[in-house]
Scaffold this motif. Sequence first.
Motif, PDB file in Angstrom:
ATOM      1  N   SER A 185       1.042  -1.109  -0.533  1.00  0.00           N
ATOM      2  CA  SER A 185       0.320   0.001   0.133  1.00  0.00           C
ATOM      3  C   SER A 185       0.971   1.046  -0.282  1.00  0.00           C
ATOM      4  O   SER A 185       1.383   1.532   1.286  1.00  0.00           O
ATOM      5  CB  SER A 185      -0.940   0.053   1.257  1.00  0.00           C
ATOM      6  N   ASP A 186       0.432   2.089  -0.384  1.00  0.00           N
ATOM      7  CA  ASP A 186       1.173   4.321  -0.603  1.00  0.00           C
ATOM      8  C   ASP A 186      -0.023   4.464   0.092  1.00  0.00           C
ATOM      9  O   ASP A 186       0.489   5.793   0.286  1.00  0.00           O
ATOM     10  CB  ASP A 186       1.518   4.105  -2.269  1.00  0.00           C
ATOM     11  N   VAL A 187      -0.446   4.009   0.551  1.00  0.00           N
ATOM     12  CA  VAL A 187      -1.156   5.476   1.585  1.00  0.00           C
ATOM     13  C   VAL A 187      -0.537   6.121   1.881  1.00  0.00           C
ATOM     14  O   VAL A 187      -0.932   7.087   3.126  1.00  0.00           O
ATOM     15  CB  VAL A 187      -2.595   4.181   2.460  1.00  0.00           C
ATOM     16  N   LEU A 188       0.190   5.789   2.464  1.00  0.00           N
ATOM     17  CA  LEU A 188       1.067   6.629   3.696  1.00  0.00           C
ATOM     18  C   LEU A 188       2.228   7.703   2.933  1.00  0.00           C
ATOM     19  O   LEU A 188       1.712   8.868   2.219  1.00  0.00           O
ATOM     20  CB  LEU A 188       2.541   6.065   4.399  1.00  0.00           C
ATOM     21  N   ASP A 189       2.243   7.635   1.559  1.00  0.00           N
ATOM     22  CA  ASP A 189       2.826   8.175   0.465  1.00  0.00           C
ATOM     23  C   ASP A 189       2.344   8.990  -0.057  1.00  0.00           C
ATOM     24  O   ASP A 189       2.122  10.802  -0.365  1.00  0.00           O
ATOM     25  CB  ASP A 189       3.841   7.104  -0.811  1.00  0.00           C
ATOM     26  N   ARG A 190       0.915   9.161  -0.231  1.00  0.00           N
ATOM     27  CA  ARG A 190      -0.230   9.909  -0.764  1.00  0.00           C
ATOM     28  C   ARG A 190      -0.838  10.957   0.244  1.00  0.00           C
ATOM     29  O   ARG A 190      -0.754  11.410   0.237  1.00  0.00           O
ATOM     30  CB  ARG A 190      -1.573   8.616  -0.915  1.00  0.00           C
ATOM     31  N   LEU A 191      -0.591  10.411   1.325  1.00  0.00           N
ATOM     32  CA  LEU A 191      -0.736  11.045   2.472  1.00  0.00           C
ATOM     33  C   LEU A 191       0.229  11.983   3.255  1.00  0.00           C
ATOM     34  O   LEU A 191       0.382  12.961   4.910  1.00  0.00           O
ATOM     35  CB  LEU A 191      -1.631  10.639   3.815  1.00  0.00           C
ATOM     36  N   SER A 192       1.607  11.870   2.646  1.00  0.00           N
ATOM     37  CA  SER A 192       2.835  12.693   2.835  1.00  0.00           C
ATOM     38  C   SER A 192       3.437  12.044   4.731  1.00  0.00           C
ATOM     39  O   SER A 192       3.297  13.080   5.635  1.00  0.00           O
ATOM     40  CB  SER A 192       2.882  13.937   2.802  1.00  0.00           C
ATOM     41  N   LEU A 193       2.589  10.959   4.888  1.00  0.00           N
ATOM     42  CA  LEU A 193       3.110  10.866   6.540  1.00  0.00           C
ATOM     43  C   LEU A 193       3.602   9.209   6.980  1.00  0.00           C
ATOM     44  O   LEU A 193       4.671   9.070   5.800  1.00  0.00           O
ATOM     45  CB  LEU A 193       1.697   9.615   7.054  1.00  0.00           C
ATOM     46  N   GLU A 194       4.902   9.749   7.678  1.00  0.00           N
ATOM     47  CA  GLU A 194       6.102   8.995   8.144  1.00  0.00           C
ATOM     48  C   GLU A 194       5.305   7.850   9.190  1.00  0.00           C
ATOM     49  O   GLU A 194       4.674   8.203   9.779  1.00  0.00           O
ATOM     50  CB  GLU A 194       6.935   9.516   8.008  1.00  0.00           C
ATOM     51  N   TYR A 195       6.370   6.460   9.359  1.00  0.00           N
ATOM     52  CA  TYR A 195       6.019   5.513   9.692  1.00  0.00           C
ATOM     53  C   TYR A 195       5.954   6.299  11.516  1.00  0.00           C
ATOM     54  O   TYR A 195       6.864   6.518  12.082  1.00  0.00           O
ATOM     55  CB  TYR A 195       6.863   4.211  10.596  1.00  0.00           C
ATOM     56  N   LYS A 196       5.151   5.902  12.344  1.00  0.00           N
ATOM     57  CA  LYS A 196       4.763   6.240  13.429  1.00  0.00           C
ATOM     58  C   LYS A 196       4.256   7.722  13.787  1.00  0.00           C
ATOM     59  O   LYS A 196       5.365   8.699  14.824  1.00  0.00           O
ATOM     60  CB  LYS A 196       5.806   5.718  13.939  1.00  0.00           C
ATOM     61  N   SER A 197       4.416   8.687  12.593  1.00  0.00           N
ATOM     62  CA  SER A 197       4.466  10.044  13.190  1.00  0.00           C
ATOM     63  C   SER A 197       3.218  10.734  13.031  1.00  0.00           C
ATOM     64  O   SER A 197       3.017  12.101  13.657  1.00  0.00           O
ATOM     65  CB  SER A 197       5.373  10.333  11.655  1.00  0.00           C
ATOM     66  N   TYR A 198       2.213   9.981  13.398  1.00  0.00           N
ATOM     67  CA  TYR A 198       0.685  10.511  13.554  1.00  0.00           C
ATOM     68  C   TYR A 198       0.177   9.373  14.366  1.00  0.00           C
ATOM     69  O   TYR A 198       0.253   8.308  14.955  1.00  0.00           O
ATOM     70  CB  TYR A 198       0.122  10.383  11.732  1.00  0.00           C
ATOM     71  N   VAL A 199      -0.955  10.095  14.755  1.00  0.00           N
ATOM     72  CA  VAL A 199      -2.289   9.487  15.546  1.00  0.00           C
ATOM     73  C   VAL A 199      -3.547   8.879  14.447  1.00  0.00           C
ATOM     74  O   VAL A 199      -3.917   9.830  13.989  1.00  0.00           O
ATOM     75  CB  VAL A 199      -2.412   9.928  16.400  1.00  0.00           C
ATOM     76  N   LEU A 200      -3.733   7.938  14.928  1.00  0.00           N
ATOM     77  CA  LEU A 200      -5.063   8.025  13.956  1.00  0.00           C
ATOM     78  C   LEU A 200      -6.446   7.780  14.465  1.00  0.00           C
ATOM     79  O   LEU A 200      -6.062   7.537  15.723  1.00  0.00           O
ATOM     80  CB  LEU A 200      -5.236   5.960  13.273  1.00  0.00           C
ATOM     81  N   LEU A 201      -7.363   8.461  13.995  1.00  0.00           N
ATOM     82  CA  LEU A 201      -8.895   8.931  14.411  1.00  0.00           C
ATOM     83  C   LEU A 201      -9.906   8.277  13.796  1.00  0.00           C
ATOM     84  O   LEU A 201     -10.265   8.406  12.660  1.00  0.00           O
ATOM     85  CB  LEU A 201      -8.784  10.487  15.503  1.00  0.00           C
ATOM     86  N   THR A 202     -10.853   7.342  14.503  1.00  0.00           N
ATOM     87  CA  THR A 202     -11.537   6.768  13.900  1.00  0.00           C
ATOM     88  C   THR A 202     -12.920   7.050  15.299  1.00  0.00           C
ATOM     89  O   THR A 202     -12.993   7.043  16.303  1.00  0.00           O
ATOM     90  CB  THR A 202     -11.628   5.188  13.185  1.00  0.00           C
ATOM     91  N   ILE A 203     -14.163   8.247  14.769  1.00  0.00           N
ATOM     92  CA  ILE A 203     -15.240   8.459  15.305  1.00  0.00           C
ATOM     93  C   ILE A 203     -16.317   7.890  14.975  1.00  0.00           C
ATOM     94  O   ILE A 203     -16.867   8.713  13.160  1.00  0.00           O
ATOM     95  CB  ILE A 203     -15.410  10.002  15.381  1.00  0.00           C
ATOM     96  N   HIS A 204     -17.731   7.216  14.686  1.00  0.00           N
ATOM     97  CA  HIS A 204     -18.733   6.494  14.366  1.00  0.00           C
ATOM     98  C   HIS A 204     -19.447   6.535  14.992  1.00  0.00           C
ATOM     99  O   HIS A 204     -21.044   6.877  14.588  1.00  0.00           O
ATOM    100  CB  HIS A 204     -18.295   6.289  13.269  1.00  0.00           C
ATOM    101  N   ARG A 205     -19.615   6.538  15.678  1.00  0.00           N
ATOM    102  CA  ARG A 205     -20.640   5.725  16.838  1.00  0.00           C
ATOM    103  C   ARG A 205     -22.095   6.770  17.380  1.00  0.00           C
ATOM    104  O   ARG A 205     -21.287   8.085  17.879  1.00  0.00           O
ATOM    105  CB  ARG A 205     -20.028   5.061  18.391  1.00  0.00           C
ATOM    106  N   VAL A 206     -23.084   5.966  17.185  1.00  0.00           N
ATOM    107  CA  VAL A 206     -24.371   7.793  17.838  1.00  0.00           C
ATOM    108  C   VAL A 206     -23.980   8.490  18.591  1.00  0.00           C
ATOM    109  O   VAL A 206     -24.263   9.679  18.816  1.00  0.00           O
ATOM    110  CB  VAL A 206     -25.626   6.200  17.734  1.00  0.00           C
TER     111      VAL A 206
END
Length: 373
Positions: A185-206
């Motif tokens: 996957s090239d998802v990090l390159d697409r988002l201009s991210l480096e390994y362990k340099s960011y926090v991933l957030l997901t929110i969806h519950r009612v």
Amino acid sequence: MKIASIVGARPNFIKLAPVHKALSKNPEIEHTIIHTGQHYDFEMSEIFFKEFKLPKPDINLQVGSGTPGYQTGEMIKRIEKELLRSSFDLVLVYGDTNSTLAGALAAVGSRTRLAHVESGLRSFDKRMPEETNRVLTDHISDYLFASTRMAVGNLRKESVQGRIIYSGDLSVEIVDEAVKAGAKSDVLDRLSLEYKSYVLLTIHRVENTTASPHNLATIIKAIEALKDTTIVFPIHPRTLQAIKDSHQLAAISRCQNLKLIKPLGYVDFVRLAHDASKIVTDSGGVQKEAFLLKVPCITVRQNTEWVETVSLGWNKLVGSSDARAIAEAVQKWMPARKKPQAVFGQGKTSAIVRDRIVSMLLQDQEKPERRKP
């Protein structure tokens, strides 16, 4: 042997993939995929069929959006019609979505035996629609495949009538396959991210979106407080709409540290999760994936159905009403243990589900027809 899988939302599609693959290896099984249409856009539905090399659903009920009651009612009617038409030997439902409960109730209505994959999970919070879906589905199922020993214990305490099978969790094999595929996957390159340099957030519950603009505002305040931390947020359609409806779009737009992106395919998402320094989520599935990926997880809920991830020290519950607590957990908290314990089985769940289904259905052939609802 005719088996129907009822799916309709992202978590269902993910769980379906290894089970379909396992069932396909038995030439005596005719497996039909019924898609309710609960999730119907590309990012939340079609992409998962493509990624997991699943065949196009045999039946698409195209229920679409609506209130939970309307959506579930429409699904029950349409699923039951298909089950009565085709005389299946077994209905398989997965997880805790509205499609799960609708499929379960339709199976009972059509007198078709029912198996629930990922049964026995409990958050003990009846305000959560998912908890209601889980409990009701478990108590009307004939075969209950439990992911953990604790889930088995929950089912025994509740004296469910169906057969309880400890199967381990499908996510072990799903995440393993996704990690292998994600290496390309090239998802990090697409988002201009480096390994362990960011926090991933997901929110969806009612509870954190449509039902509580306050909780949503608190999470946004926590993002603002973490101004020196890059946060990647694949945003769920419900969450985006809740932000717009509660007039918080301007507030989230001011967060310069936030990368707001569309929902990702599963392989890209797992790669993003694997390479994150931490994960902040309200998703049950993401908590479990973080645990399997050995990534520290901070859960913006008061409770969780995946209690093992908390008791083993790799998941911290912080709630969603205190922005400072969320921000401090991201900045300072780390798991006490170096490595999570293996509590979700050995990655053979799909084969266990297939083999036990076949043996139990054969045993039950001579028994009377399924009980009337």
